[in-house]
Scaffold this active site. Structure first.
Site, PDB file in Angstrom:
ATOM      1  N   HIS A   1       0.873  -1.180   0.000  1.00  0.00           N
ATOM      2  CA  HIS A   1       0.000   0.000   0.000  1.00  0.00           C
ATOM      3  C   HIS A   1       0.908   1.227   0.000  1.00  0.00           C
ATOM      4  CE1 HIS A   1      -4.108   1.736   1.288  1.00  0.00           C
ATOM      5  NE2 HIS A   1      -3.362   2.677   0.730  1.00  0.00           N
TER       6      HIS A   1
ATOM      7  N   ARG B   1      -5.815  16.655   6.140  1.00  0.00           N
ATOM      8  CA  ARG B   1      -5.849  16.291   7.559  1.00  0.00           C
ATOM      9  C   ARG B   1      -4.816  17.131   8.296  1.00  0.00           C
ATOM     10  NH1 ARG B   1      -4.959   9.988   7.583  1.00  0.00           N
ATOM     11  NH2 ARG B   1      -3.691  10.425   5.746  1.00  0.00           N
TER      12      ARG B   1
ATOM     13  N   GLU C   1     -10.860  15.345   9.040  1.00  0.00           N
ATOM     14  CA  GLU C   1     -10.447  15.072   7.670  1.00  0.00           C
ATOM     15  C   GLU C   1     -11.485  15.669   6.748  1.00  0.00           C
ATOM     16  OE1 GLU C   1      -8.905  11.179   5.509  1.00  0.00           O
ATOM     17  OE2 GLU C   1     -11.095  11.147   5.648  1.00  0.00           O
TER      18      GLU C   1
ATOM     19  N   GLU D   1      -7.683  15.502  -0.315  1.00  0.00           N
ATOM     20  CA  GLU D   1      -7.876  15.202   1.106  1.00  0.00           C
ATOM     21  C   GLU D   1      -6.967  16.102   1.941  1.00  0.00           C
ATOM     22  OE1 GLU D   1      -6.776  11.141   1.494  1.00  0.00           O
ATOM     23  OE2 GLU D   1      -8.596  10.352   0.558  1.00  0.00           O
TER      24      GLU D   1
END
Length: 589
Positions: free
Chosen positions: A102, A449, A300, A447
């Site tokens: 990953h 965060r 998030e 995204e």
């Protein structure tokens, strides 16, 4: 009321059908992948006969880097790693630790390994899976000894069973602890206003929790590789805490604390213009990114392309279940069904469609946002509560396969809203500019965060911050206390994608680096873009920009120092590859 119930039922039925279809496509994809045949290669010379060896394929997360016919060893004990290291040294091979792949960046293998086969991947998932609680040397804390093939999910499950937990981990639990330590795996967590950090926890990376670690290193006296344990209080240890694969860790002892409960509320009712508003135009009632960050410390945002309503997740420490009838108790992780039910096969189909028929991209963005909303409603996942593990882990291995560039902008808490506002304005302008030319190089989400930095003295009193951690405190700027993590996703091979990512990267470094913040690349994702070759290929970024973002080389915490430690304990570079040899080069200052 009847209309709402009907819509809910239709959404649920559609979701079930989608889920079933996705499962079927996953099985078909598995059959297709399994049909690939490897070529016949001669066995590596003098390979240890007691260690299983097979040919296999390495594929990164977005399938952009796919190397077939690589040797994969499966050790049965951590001592086999030492055997492999000495075999590699004697036979001119390299070893690369391998987990669940990953990852995007070429830290494990590179394109060169399509032609150069003197590498053996070492599968850590079978042998290096032991966990045990152990005594912490620090007051009011607990510790866990964990081998590096253990997944994040399995570690948190083990901790939960023993009443323990952590504050911040990567959202995908299907990665190994070894992989997380290699790249400085992180979550989203800063202290909320008024929140006190209890002993045993860190708001930064998993690497900052390390009390001690064991690595395979060169012993000059014995002229062999062997195991050596490094305590956090030792100066050299900080180089190993985020090592990018330049060493091989077999186990680590991590500091942990008492488990706790979290609540996560998902919202899709706040317009992008409000959530990411320019701070000069907000008031006390404006629902901004910075406001939620200050209130909960754990957020998030996911902004879908060509839409005006982001998906906002807000986590908060919540000892007792809220009385609200809408709050659902969860007893397992991965509670967002739709984003976790996109098989690799379907990702490829959607990606090819978006690349071939550009005008579909605005529709895909709107559809993704609607799917997230319907999915959360249909599965009652918009307000969930439970043990920390079940809310910290929410990305499965079946999530959509896209490429991603990633950066961390390190700044002050008070500067957060200005940065996210500038980022989203630029992102939306870039998409509109390309769309006006019927081009859609960026067709995934953005995204964002936030994390606190790796302050070692707040976790391990006699330790130091990880040298190459993206969250290492910035020299000369003690006021920088927050990192904004930025990931921009897209389907691979979109037309003009290299150009778009290069434009984004240039903007980020030009706009934020050295002004009132510092920009660092996220090691596991895309960075250093060039027009012809794509990510990880721009020499100026790799060899000048990246080293300059870490502590001064005159300091023992510096870039050069970390490289010196790697070279000392692996002088024969059996734990390296061509990309790391290009990046981990000392500055000549």
């Amino acid at each position: 009321m009847l209309k709402s119930a009907a819509l809910f039922l239709c959404g649920f039925c559609w979701l079930y059908t989608f889920h079933t279809t996705a499962q079927l496509l996953t099985e078909i994809s598995g059959l297709l992948v399994g049909s690939k045949k490897s070529i016949s290669l001669p066995n590596p010379p003098n390979f240890p006969s007691n260690i299983p060896l097979r040919l296999g394929t390495y594929e990164n997360w977005a399938n952009e880097l796919s190397i077939q016919d690589l040797w994969i060893a499966t050790p049965s004990h951590y001592r086999d790693i030492v055997t492999l290291a000495n075999w590699a040294y004697a036979n001119n091979f390299t070893l690369r630790a391998s987990g669940y792949m990953h990852n995007w960046s070429p830290l494990t293998v590179t394109k060169a390994n399509r032609f150069v086969k003197n590498v053996v991947l070492v599968d850590t998932k079978a042998a290096l899976i032991r966990m045990a609680l152990t005594q912490s040397p620090y007051a009011n804390t607990m510790a866990v000894q964990v081998q590096t093939g253990v997944t994040v999910t399995d570690l948190l499950t083990f901790l939960e069973e023993n009443g323990l937990g952590v504050y911040a981990v990567p959202a995908p639990g299907g990665i190994t602890i070894g992989g997380a330590l290699a790249i400085g795996g992180h979550g989203t967590s800063v202290p909320a206003i008024g929140e006190t950090e209890p002993p045993g926890f860190s708001y930064g990376t998993i690497s900052n929790l390390v009390i001690s670690l064991t690595a395979v290193v060169w012993d000059p006296a014995q002229q062999t590789y062997g195991l050596k344990t490094f305590r956090r209080s030792e100066t050299e240890t900080k180089a190993f805490l985020v090592h990018l694969g330049r060493t091989f860790l077999t186990e680590a002892t991590l500091m942990v604390g008492p488990n706790y409960n979290l609540r996560c509320i998902s919202r899709t009712d706040i317009p992008s213009d409000e959530l990411f508003a320019d701070p000069t135009s907000v008031n006390a009632d404006t629902r901004t990114f910075a406001r939620f960050l200050n209130e909960s410390g754990r957020i998030e945002t996911i902004l879908f392309p060509f839409t005006g309503i982001p998906w906002l997740k807000v986590w908060s420490i919540c000892p007792n279940k809220p009385r609200s009838l809408l709050t659902r108790t969860v007893t397992r992780p991965y509670n967002y069904i739709v984003p976790n039910t996109i098989p690799e096969f379907l990702s490829m189909i959607v990606g090819n469609a978006s690349n071939s028929i550009g005008i579909l991209n605005p529709l895909f963005g709107t559809t993704e946002r609607l799917l997230a909303s319907v999915g959360n409603l249909a599965t009652l996942s918009f307000d969930i509560w439970g043990k920390s593990k079940n809310l910290l882990l929410y990305v499965k291995e079946t999530t959509i396969r896209q490429t991603a560039c990633g950066y961390a902008i390190i700044t002050t808490r008070g500067n957060v809203q200005r940065i996210v506002s500038r980022l989203t304005v630029f992102y939306n302008h870039l998409l509109r500019d390309y769309a006006s030319k019927n081009l859609y190089p960026i067709n995934g989400v953005i995204e964002m965060r936030a994390s606190a930095l790796d302050y070692s003295n707040k976790v391990v009193p006699d330790g130091e911050s990880p040298s190459l951690s993206v969250l290492h405190p910035v020299d000369g700027h003690p006021e920088y206390d927050t990192a904004i993590w930025l990931s921009i996703l897209s389907y691979p091979y979109s037309t003009h994608q290299n150009e778009a990512y290069q434009t984004i990267e240039s903007f980020i470094f030009r706009e934020f680096h050295g002004v009132d913040s510092v920009v660092r690349v996220e090691w596991s994702k895309g960075f250093a873009y060039s027009l012809d070759e794509g990510g990880w290929t721009a020499p100026h970024v790799l060899n000048e920009v990246i080293p300059s973002t870490f502590p001064a080389t005159s300091s023992l915490n510096g870039w050069n120092y970390a490289i010196s430690v790697f070279d000392k304990y692996d002088p024969h570079r059996i734990f390296s590859n061509t990309f790391l040899d290009q990046v981990l080069v000392k500055e000549s200052k």
